[in-house]
Design an enzyme around this catalytic site. Structure first.
Site, mmCIF file in Angstrom:
data_model
loop_
_atom_site.group_PDB
_atom_site.id
_atom_site.type_symbol
_atom_site.label_atom_id
_atom_site.label_comp_id
_atom_site.label_asym_id
_atom_site.label_seq_id
_atom_site.Cartn_x
_atom_site.Cartn_y
_atom_site.Cartn_z
ATOM 1 N N PRO A 188 0.819 -1.219 0.000
ATOM 2 C CA PRO A 188 0.000 0.000 0.000
ATOM 3 C C PRO A 188 0.854 1.272 0.000
ATOM 4 O O PRO A 188 1.952 1.297 0.551
ATOM 5 C CB PRO A 188 -0.792 -0.090 1.296
ATOM 6 C CG PRO A 188 -0.695 -1.496 1.733
ATOM 7 C CD PRO A 188 0.590 -2.018 1.190
ATOM 8 N N TYR A 189 0.305 2.288 -0.622
ATOM 9 C CA TYR A 189 0.925 3.604 -0.681
ATOM 10 C C TYR A 189 -0.142 4.616 -0.306
ATOM 11 O O TYR A 189 -1.207 4.668 -0.925
ATOM 12 C CB TYR A 189 1.441 3.861 -2.099
ATOM 13 C CG TYR A 189 1.856 5.278 -2.375
ATOM 14 C CD1 TYR A 189 3.145 5.709 -2.107
ATOM 15 C CD2 TYR A 189 0.955 6.194 -2.908
ATOM 16 C CE1 TYR A 189 3.532 7.008 -2.369
ATOM 17 C CE2 TYR A 189 1.322 7.493 -3.174
ATOM 18 C CZ TYR A 189 2.617 7.895 -2.905
ATOM 19 O OH TYR A 189 2.986 9.190 -3.159
#
Length: 71
Positions: free
Chosen positions: A2-3
């Protein structure tokens, strides 16, 4: 992997507050989506108030007006 990208106006956000945002976003992704914190990236961008607009005005202008109204 995830970012998360968090954008805030550059108005004195402390290192401790940034750490709380990073920890909170990481914990949320871990809890809700079972994402590994070791591979979760959180980026905090601070934007000058001259470069952030709301309701056809810059945040700089809005903050000045708020300060004048309070004084």
């Amino acid at each position: 992997m995830p970012y998360v990208n968090i954008r805030v106006t550059r108005e004195g956000v402390t290192a401790e507050q940034k750490l709380q945002l990073i920890e909170g976003a990481t914990d949320l992704l871990s809890h809700v989506l079972n994402k590994n914190p070791a591979t979760t990236f959180v980026i905090i961008d601070e934007v000058d108030t001259d470069n952030w607009g709301v309701a056809r005005e810059t945040v700089t202008t809005l903050r000045k007006r708020e300060a004048e109204r309070k004084s």
